[in-house]
Design an enzyme around this catalytic site. Structure first.
Site, PDB file in Angstrom:
ATOM      1  N   CYS A 194       0.087   0.987  10.425  1.00 47.20           N
ATOM      2  CA  CYS A 194      -0.325  -0.185   9.645  1.00 47.20           C
ATOM      3  C   CYS A 194       0.872  -0.937   9.067  1.00 47.20           C
ATOM      4  CB  CYS A 194      -1.248   0.276   8.518  1.00 47.20           C
ATOM      5  SG  CYS A 194      -1.701  -1.023   7.354  1.00 47.20           S
ATOM      6  N   CYS A 206      -6.731  -6.775  11.649  1.00 48.13           N
ATOM      7  CA  CYS A 206      -6.634  -5.514  10.890  1.00 48.13           C
ATOM      8  C   CYS A 206      -5.259  -4.898  11.037  1.00 48.13           C
ATOM      9  CB  CYS A 206      -7.595  -4.472  11.456  1.00 48.13           C
ATOM     10  SG  CYS A 206      -9.294  -4.870  11.228  1.00 48.13           S
ATOM     11  N   CYS A 250       0.204   4.815   6.238  1.00 50.59           N
ATOM     12  CA  CYS A 250      -0.328   5.105   7.566  1.00 50.59           C
ATOM     13  C   CYS A 250       0.656   4.549   8.607  1.00 50.59           C
ATOM     14  CB  CYS A 250      -1.702   4.468   7.761  1.00 50.59           C
ATOM     15  SG  CYS A 250      -2.892   4.998   6.516  1.00 50.59           S
ATOM     16  N   CYS A 304       0.853  -1.190   0.000  1.00 54.22           N
ATOM     17  CA  CYS A 304       0.000   0.000   0.000  1.00 54.22           C
ATOM     18  C   CYS A 304       0.883   1.232   0.000  1.00 54.22           C
ATOM     19  CB  CYS A 304      -0.908   0.008   1.226  1.00 54.22           C
ATOM     20  SG  CYS A 304      -2.055   1.410   1.252  1.00 54.22           S
TER      21      CYS A 304
HETATM   22  N1  SAH Z   1      -6.707   0.830   3.000  1.00 53.25           N
HETATM   23  C1  SAH Z   1      -8.027   0.708   3.502  1.00 53.25           C
HETATM   24  C2  SAH Z   1      -8.448  -0.713   3.779  1.00 53.25           C
HETATM   25  C3  SAH Z   1      -7.436  -1.623   4.401  1.00 53.25           C
HETATM   26  S1  SAH Z   1      -6.960  -1.218   6.042  1.00 53.25           S
HETATM   27  C4  SAH Z   1      -8.207   1.557   4.729  1.00 53.25           C
HETATM   28  O1  SAH Z   1      -7.223   2.074   5.249  1.00 53.25           O
HETATM   29  O2  SAH Z   1      -9.358   1.735   5.136  1.00 53.25           O
HETATM   30  C5  SAH Z   1      -8.345  -1.859   6.962  1.00 53.25           C
HETATM   31  C6  SAH Z   1      -8.542  -1.234   8.353  1.00 53.25           C
HETATM   32  O3  SAH Z   1      -7.498  -1.616   9.238  1.00 53.25           O
HETATM   33  C7  SAH Z   1      -8.551   0.295   8.335  1.00 53.25           C
HETATM   34  O4  SAH Z   1      -9.659   0.784   9.035  1.00 53.25           O
HETATM   35  C8  SAH Z   1      -7.264   0.631   9.072  1.00 53.25           C
HETATM   36  O5  SAH Z   1      -7.371   1.875   9.700  1.00 53.25           O
HETATM   37  C9  SAH Z   1      -7.133  -0.510  10.031  1.00 53.25           C
HETATM   38  N2  SAH Z   1      -5.804  -0.721  10.560  1.00 53.25           N
HETATM   39  C10 SAH Z   1      -4.618  -0.519   9.955  1.00 53.25           C
HETATM   40  N3  SAH Z   1      -3.597  -0.877  10.760  1.00 53.25           N
HETATM   41  C11 SAH Z   1      -4.149  -1.313  11.930  1.00 53.25           C
HETATM   42  C12 SAH Z   1      -3.630  -1.854  13.147  1.00 53.25           C
HETATM   43  N4  SAH Z   1      -2.321  -2.060  13.311  1.00 53.25           N
HETATM   44  N5  SAH Z   1      -4.499  -2.204  14.103  1.00 53.25           N
HETATM   45  C13 SAH Z   1      -5.831  -2.075  13.936  1.00 53.25           C
HETATM   46  N6  SAH Z   1      -6.382  -1.591  12.797  1.00 53.25           N
HETATM   47  C14 SAH Z   1      -5.552  -1.209  11.796  1.00 53.25           C
HETATM   48 FE1  SF4 Z   2      -2.910   1.380   3.370  1.00 53.72          FE
HETATM   49 FE2  SF4 Z   2      -2.829   0.355   5.805  1.00 53.72          FE
HETATM   50 FE3  SF4 Z   2      -3.329   2.951   5.480  1.00 53.72          FE
HETATM   51 FE4  SF4 Z   2      -5.192   1.136   4.764  1.00 53.72          FE
HETATM   52  S1  SF4 Z   2      -4.435   1.544   6.848  1.00 53.72           S
HETATM   53  S2  SF4 Z   2      -4.496   2.941   3.608  1.00 53.72           S
HETATM   54  S3  SF4 Z   2      -3.840  -0.528   4.038  1.00 53.72           S
HETATM   55  S4  SF4 Z   2      -1.407   1.920   4.948  1.00 53.72           S
END
Ligand code: SAH
Ligand code: SF4
Length: 315
Positions: free
Chosen positions: A80, A305, A77, A73
């Protein structure tokens, strides 16, 4: 399904087909099962790229497939795991549909008597709205009444807040459910946590959600990952409530799932304390918001997630 199983064809033809063609462009290269019943599948794509998909069960035995839309991705973020890998490439529609098929087969089990998938969520690796043309094609196949026939109401697309994509979705469909990963409703904090905010600022994101809602008429989910000591203060709840005002939303709180090596402003991220998450949730409810807490699933296999993409060795 394989050519070998097509027993209405002559055996020689089956063998010939098998030696020259492949029904799938992706293979399942690893399977891990959490004691809580969550199953994570690793898919190896035609070019060797790897993505992951997850099968979750809720208390009532209903199954949800969590599917990836991209390998890696680009959004970065800070909380993540997938974001920390960087971006490799978009998945094509076949690679998306095949994840659905593999996870559906996993749900059905070896005797094929298990449940049908109740829901599909695009919450795996990647940002679905940055791969909308292929995703659209895949959704067309998954929802085609003459094909796989899953109802659009059972499909949720989660986005980090790509305004152009939200407007595209509002104008051109498909009419799936929308979830937006808000996480922080303060512009500066969100920009620090989710760099996508710089090009997609919150006031414009809210406008896009309002006009989406006007067209689609459906409730939107605002997801908020709770990061211990960072976005759980009373003022964060106030900002979130402020953002939600005038929209028809439910807030879904996701306590941060640990993934190694992730930090913010020089300090390692941590999970919110239970009391911290509880207080935040209560503060939102006090402000009139509908709040749900996401059940934590698949933690032991890094299938929760934000944990996808852990480069653990294949079992
Ligand atoms: N890129 C999209 C979908 C994939 S991420 C998005 O960001 O919405 C799916 C979900 O996982 C998102 O709501 C994101 O905020 C959450 N997420 C990412 N990293 C996480 C973590 N370490 N713990 C809990 N949720 C997380
Ligand atoms: Fe990408 Fe993870 Fe951010 Fe979703 S939460 S947009 S998968 S970096």
């Amino acid at each position: 399904m394989s050519f070998g199983e097509m027993t209405d064809l002559p055996r020689t033809l089956r063998e010939d087909l098998d030696s020259r063609f492949s029904l799938y462009s992706t293979g399942v290269s690893a399977r891990q099962e959490d004691p809580d019943g969550t199953v994570k599948l690793r898919f190896t794509l035609g070019d060797g790229a790897k993505v992951e998909g997850v099968l979750l069960s809720d208390g009532d035995g209903r199954r949800t497939a969590c599917i990836s839309s991209q390998a890696g991705c680009a959004m970065g973020c800070v909380f993540c795991k997938t974001g920390s890998l960087g971006f490799l490439r978009n998945l094509n529609s076949a690679e998306i549909v095949e994840q659905f098929l593999h996870l559906r087969r996993e749900a059905a089990g070896p005797d094929r008597e298990g449940p049908e998938l109740a829901n599909v969520v695009f919450m795996g690796m990647g940002e679905p709205l940055l791969n909308l043309p292929e995703l659209r094609r895949a959704l067309g196949i998954i929802t085609d009444p003459g094909g796989l026939g899953l109802s659009k109401r059972r499909i949720t697309l989660s986005t980090a807040g790509i305004i152009r994509g939200i407007r595209d979705l509002a104008d051109n469909g498909p009419e799936v459910r929308l979830a937006v990963s808000l996480t922080a409703a303060d512009e500066a904090l969100r920009r620090a946590l989710m760099p996508v905010t710089a090009a997609n600022p919150l006031p414009r994101l809210k406008e896009a959600l309002a006009s989406y809602q006007e067209k689609a008429g459906r409730r939107i989910t605002l997801e908020a990952v709770l990061l211990g000591g960072i976005n759980t203060r009373p003022r964060d709840a106030a900002a979130l409530a402020d953002f939600a005002r005038g929209l028809d939303v439910a807030v879904n709180l996701i306590p941060w799932n640990p993934a190694e090596g992730l930090s913010f402003e020089g300090r390692p991220l941590r999970e919110p304390a239970p009391a911290e998450a509880e207080a935040f949730s209560r503060e939102l409810a006090r402000r009139g918001l509908t709040v749900t807490r996401r059940l934590r699933k698949g933690l032991k296999i890094s299938g929760a997630c934000g944990q996808l993409g852990e480069l653990s060795v294949d079992p």
